[in-house]
Design a protein around this motif. Structure first.
Motif, PDB file in Angstrom:
ATOM      1  N   UNK A 157     -19.098 -41.771 -31.215  1.00  0.00           N
ATOM      2  CA  UNK A 157     -19.755 -41.166 -32.387  1.00  0.00           C
ATOM      3  C   UNK A 157     -21.132 -40.642 -32.004  1.00  0.00           C
ATOM      4  N   UNK A 158     -21.860 -41.393 -31.160  1.00  0.00           N
ATOM      5  CA  UNK A 158     -23.183 -40.939 -30.721  1.00  0.00           C
ATOM      6  C   UNK A 158     -23.082 -39.620 -29.948  1.00  0.00           C
ATOM      7  N   UNK A 159     -22.039 -39.474 -29.137  1.00  0.00           N
ATOM      8  CA  UNK A 159     -21.839 -38.226 -28.393  1.00  0.00           C
ATOM      9  C   UNK A 159     -21.469 -37.097 -29.352  1.00  0.00           C
ATOM     10  N   UNK A 160     -20.641 -37.400 -30.360  1.00  0.00           N
ATOM     11  CA  UNK A 160     -20.229 -36.376 -31.322  1.00  0.00           C
ATOM     12  C   UNK A 160     -21.401 -35.782 -32.107  1.00  0.00           C
ATOM     13  N   UNK A 161     -22.414 -36.599 -32.392  1.00  0.00           N
ATOM     14  CA  UNK A 161     -23.537 -36.079 -33.184  1.00  0.00           C
ATOM     15  C   UNK A 161     -24.520 -35.273 -32.329  1.00  0.00           C
ATOM     16  N   UNK A 162     -24.211 -35.115 -31.040  1.00  0.00           N
ATOM     17  CA  UNK A 162     -25.007 -34.272 -30.131  1.00  0.00           C
ATOM     18  C   UNK A 162     -26.469 -34.719 -30.066  1.00  0.00           C
ATOM     19  N   UNK A 163     -26.764 -35.796 -29.340  1.00  0.00           N
ATOM     20  CA  UNK A 163     -28.136 -36.309 -29.287  1.00  0.00           C
ATOM     21  C   UNK A 163     -29.099 -35.349 -28.603  1.00  0.00           C
ATOM     22  N   UNK A 164     -30.330 -35.387 -29.058  1.00  0.00           N
ATOM     23  CA  UNK A 164     -31.417 -34.631 -28.444  1.00  0.00           C
ATOM     24  C   UNK A 164     -31.975 -35.495 -27.319  1.00  0.00           C
ATOM     25  N   UNK A 165     -31.537 -35.237 -26.090  1.00  0.00           N
ATOM     26  CA  UNK A 165     -31.897 -36.110 -24.978  1.00  0.00           C
ATOM     27  C   UNK A 165     -33.397 -36.093 -24.690  1.00  0.00           C
ATOM     28  N   UNK A 166     -34.032 -34.961 -24.899  1.00  0.00           N
ATOM     29  CA  UNK A 166     -35.476 -34.891 -24.694  1.00  0.00           C
ATOM     30  C   UNK A 166     -36.219 -35.818 -25.632  1.00  0.00           C
ATOM     31  N   UNK A 189     -25.254 -49.965 -26.708  1.00  0.00           N
ATOM     32  CA  UNK A 189     -24.656 -49.962 -28.036  1.00  0.00           C
ATOM     33  C   UNK A 189     -25.724 -49.710 -29.105  1.00  0.00           C
ATOM     34  N   UNK A 190     -26.862 -50.413 -29.007  1.00  0.00           N
ATOM     35  CA  UNK A 190     -27.949 -50.259 -29.972  1.00  0.00           C
ATOM     36  C   UNK A 190     -28.557 -48.858 -29.892  1.00  0.00           C
ATOM     37  N   UNK A 191     -28.757 -48.364 -28.680  1.00  0.00           N
ATOM     38  CA  UNK A 191     -29.290 -47.008 -28.504  1.00  0.00           C
ATOM     39  C   UNK A 191     -28.347 -45.983 -29.136  1.00  0.00           C
ATOM     40  N   UNK A 192     -27.034 -46.179 -28.961  1.00  0.00           N
ATOM     41  CA  UNK A 192     -26.056 -45.262 -29.556  1.00  0.00           C
ATOM     42  C   UNK A 192     -26.167 -45.267 -31.079  1.00  0.00           C
ATOM     43  N   UNK A 193     -26.337 -46.448 -31.688  1.00  0.00           N
ATOM     44  CA  UNK A 193     -26.488 -46.518 -33.138  1.00  0.00           C
ATOM     45  C   UNK A 193     -27.788 -45.858 -33.592  1.00  0.00           C
ATOM     46  N   UNK A 194     -28.844 -46.017 -32.799  1.00  0.00           N
ATOM     47  CA  UNK A 194     -30.114 -45.384 -33.129  1.00  0.00           C
ATOM     48  C   UNK A 194     -29.974 -43.862 -33.087  1.00  0.00           C
ATOM     49  N   UNK A 195     -29.215 -43.370 -32.107  1.00  0.00           N
ATOM     50  CA  UNK A 195     -28.961 -41.928 -31.999  1.00  0.00           C
ATOM     51  C   UNK A 195     -28.212 -41.419 -33.229  1.00  0.00           C
ATOM     52  N   UNK A 196     -27.203 -42.173 -33.653  1.00  0.00           N
ATOM     53  CA  UNK A 196     -26.438 -41.780 -34.849  1.00  0.00           C
ATOM     54  C   UNK A 196     -27.364 -41.711 -36.060  1.00  0.00           C
ATOM     55  N   UNK A 197     -28.228 -42.725 -36.209  1.00  0.00           N
ATOM     56  CA  UNK A 197     -29.169 -42.722 -37.330  1.00  0.00           C
ATOM     57  C   UNK A 197     -30.138 -41.563 -37.257  1.00  0.00           C
ATOM     58  N   UNK A 198     -30.636 -41.282 -36.045  1.00  0.00           N
ATOM     59  CA  UNK A 198     -31.613 -40.209 -35.877  1.00  0.00           C
ATOM     60  C   UNK A 198     -31.000 -38.837 -36.131  1.00  0.00           C
ATOM     61  N   UNK A 199     -29.835 -38.580 -35.588  1.00  0.00           N
ATOM     62  CA  UNK A 199     -29.232 -37.249 -35.677  1.00  0.00           C
ATOM     63  C   UNK A 199     -28.502 -37.006 -36.999  1.00  0.00           C
ATOM     64  N   UNK A 200     -27.819 -38.033 -37.484  1.00  0.00           N
ATOM     65  CA  UNK A 200     -26.964 -37.834 -38.649  1.00  0.00           C
ATOM     66  C   UNK A 200     -27.707 -38.067 -39.956  1.00  0.00           C
ATOM     67  N   UNK A 201     -28.707 -38.959 -39.929  1.00  0.00           N
ATOM     68  CA  UNK A 201     -29.370 -39.341 -41.174  1.00  0.00           C
ATOM     69  C   UNK A 201     -30.818 -38.874 -41.261  1.00  0.00           C
ATOM     70  N   UNK A 202     -31.558 -38.957 -40.141  1.00  0.00           N
ATOM     71  CA  UNK A 202     -32.985 -38.621 -40.165  1.00  0.00           C
ATOM     72  C   UNK A 202     -33.211 -37.153 -40.516  1.00  0.00           C
ATOM     73  N   UNK A 203     -32.484 -36.262 -39.839  1.00  0.00           N
ATOM     74  CA  UNK A 203     -32.673 -34.829 -40.069  1.00  0.00           C
ATOM     75  C   UNK A 203     -32.285 -34.429 -41.490  1.00  0.00           C
ATOM     76  N   UNK A 204     -31.261 -35.091 -42.044  1.00  0.00           N
ATOM     77  CA  UNK A 204     -30.769 -34.731 -43.381  1.00  0.00           C
ATOM     78  C   UNK A 204     -31.437 -35.543 -44.483  1.00  0.00           C
ATOM     79  N   UNK A 205     -32.297 -36.512 -44.093  1.00  0.00           N
ATOM     80  CA  UNK A 205     -32.967 -37.380 -45.062  1.00  0.00           C
ATOM     81  C   UNK A 205     -31.964 -38.099 -45.963  1.00  0.00           C
TER      82      UNK A 205
END
Length: 444
Positions: free
Chosen positions: A173-182, A248-264
């Motif tokens: 799921x973390x890969x699917x949301x396309x993380x901003x590696x920078x 695992x935790x980093x992957x969940x953080x990525x999901x939160x950042x990409x899927x939820x943070x940007x969309x508020x």
């Protein structure tokens, strides 16, 4: 990482070459998986949704803290041949009183929480099936039957499968949301945004940090590791397990950042937040990805359930054995260290405990009385007691390990060095701060 020795019939390492230590890995995976439940997933997601990648560094530090704690628990068991509760008994009767009250109240409330958490994804996966209470009862009974009739070896294999499922799903799921590696790498620089202190402390101290960390030594012994010659294997096992948890935790953080943070997008508090995330994934990526995530959600929740059913029941059985026989009091403060295995820290002792009346009595306590809470709101006094006792456990663990591993109770060559003391001291301070925060947040 190969070692130049092999196991003997007594579970020790001989002096002949043997194959890689990697094939012995297991207890670390069990303790890490048990400590990561649905609540930890939601907390990590919310941290990512509020602050994006900014708190990535906290997840990494949290991984290091858990490695140091679990290593200290495993080192005590292997270096002394005594269980952790055996060590606590030498610190005074107050440890017995605290643990006795804690394990009864905590088990009652946690049983209901674990069953409900495991039931939530099943309700979402099978909307036309039974309701939440029925699924919760079924998961509790399944955990009971599985742990009752299986020994550690089967339990470890089941936990490994569940860990594999939840790890693959969350990373996918973390890969699917396309993380901003920078941005992710920039998040490794320690920064504290306004209002982030509580979330930072939670990321460092919360994920994978429960009473089950204290059960690690019991699983080490159940695996057949007994004596200091297994120390290197234990450390490899522990590091791999918590590095896996860190990913695992980093992957969940990525999901939160990409899927939820940007969309508020805000999640519901508690385990139901993961159902919200399933709906969001379905809207974004389709039903197949959402269902896959729910399977991973179930794997995370159910692995915690059976991990507690087995590990804390082992601790309770050891507690009762020490209380009955008084063997733990035989080693007085500052006295000589018992010989290896004298405290009951062996495979045979664990097998005996798995079949003992206290082990099975606590299994029943975790399963049946908590079912009443599925119909009732948790009583106010019980919530307060559970919150206070639970908040104090991790400081209790970190600080008593510091005490035990710097005293003559531990053979000199296996006592803490400056790094272990620094990590355990920092962990103790962190958990004291978290304890104060958790107590303050209780609905007094």
């Amino acid at each position: 990482m190969a070692e130049t020795s092999r196991t003997t019939g007594a579970g020790e390492l001989g002096n002949q070459p043997r194959r890689s230590s990697w094939r012995y890995i297991g207890p670390g995976i069990v303790v890490a998986a048990t400590g990561v439940g649905a609540g930890d997933l939601v907390a990590t997601l919310i941290a990512g949704s509020k602050f994006g990648y900014t708190l990535m560094w906290a997840a990494v530090i949290g991984c290091l803290v858990k490695i140091s704690l679990a290593e200290a628990v495993g080192r005590w068991h292997l270096a002394t041949g005594r269980t952790l509760f055996d060590g606590w008994r030498t610190l005074g009767g107050w440890t017995t009183v605290y643990f006795a009250v804690y394990v009864v109240i905590w088990g009652f409330v946690y049983g209901a929480t674990a069953m409900s958490s495991s039931a939530l994804p099943l309700v979402a996966l099978f909307p036309d099936g039974p309701g939440l209470k029925v699924w919760a009862i079924l998961t509790g009974l399944t955990g009971l039957v599985f742990v009752w009739f299986n020994r550690y070896a089967v339990f470890e294999k089941a936990m490994t499968v569940l860990v594999g499922v939840m790890f693959v799903v969350v990373v996918y799921v973390a890969i699917r949301v396309a993380p901003d590696m920078g941005a992710a790498f920039a998040g490794l620089l320690p920064v504290l945004p306004d209002g982030s202190l509580v979330y930072t402390l939670g990321l460092i101290g919360g994920v994978g940090g429960t009473i089950t960390m204290a059960a690690y030594g019991y699983w080490v012994n159940a695996k057949g590791w007994s004596g200091p010659s297994w120390m290197k294997v234990m450390r490899i096992d522990n590091r791999i397990a918590y590095i896996t948890t860190g990913i695992f935790v980093v992957a969940m953080l990525i999901v939160g950042a990409e899927l939820l943070h940007a969309s508020q997008i805000a999640l519901t508090k508690g385990d139901k937040g993961l159902i919200d995330l399933g709906d969001i994934l379905e809207d974004r990526f389709g039903g197949a990805t959402a269902k896959l995530f729910l399977v991973g959600f179930f794997a995370a929740s159910f692995s915690s359930l059976i991990g507690v059913w087995h590990g804390v029941s082992l601790m309770f059985a050891d507690f009762v054995e020490r209380f009955r026989t008084g063997r733990g009091a035989a080693a007085k403060e500052g006295g000589a260290v018992e010989t290896e295995g004298a405290g009951g820290a062996s495979t045979e002792a664990v097998v005996r405990q798995e079949r003992s009346l206290p082990f099975r009595a606590y299994l029943l306590w975790l399963t049946f009385p908590p079912m009443t809470l599925l119909w009732l709101d948790e009583p106010f006094g019980l919530v307060i007691g559970y919150g206070v006792l639970g908040a104090f456990f991790m400081p209790f663990l970190a600080l008593t390990l510091l005490w035990l591993l710097n005293s003559s109770r531990t053979p000199r060559e296996w006592r803490n060095g400056w790094l272990s003391n620094g990590m355990l001291g920092a962990a103790g301070l962190l958990f004291v701060v978290l304890c104060v925060q958790q107590v303050r947040d209780l609905p007094w």
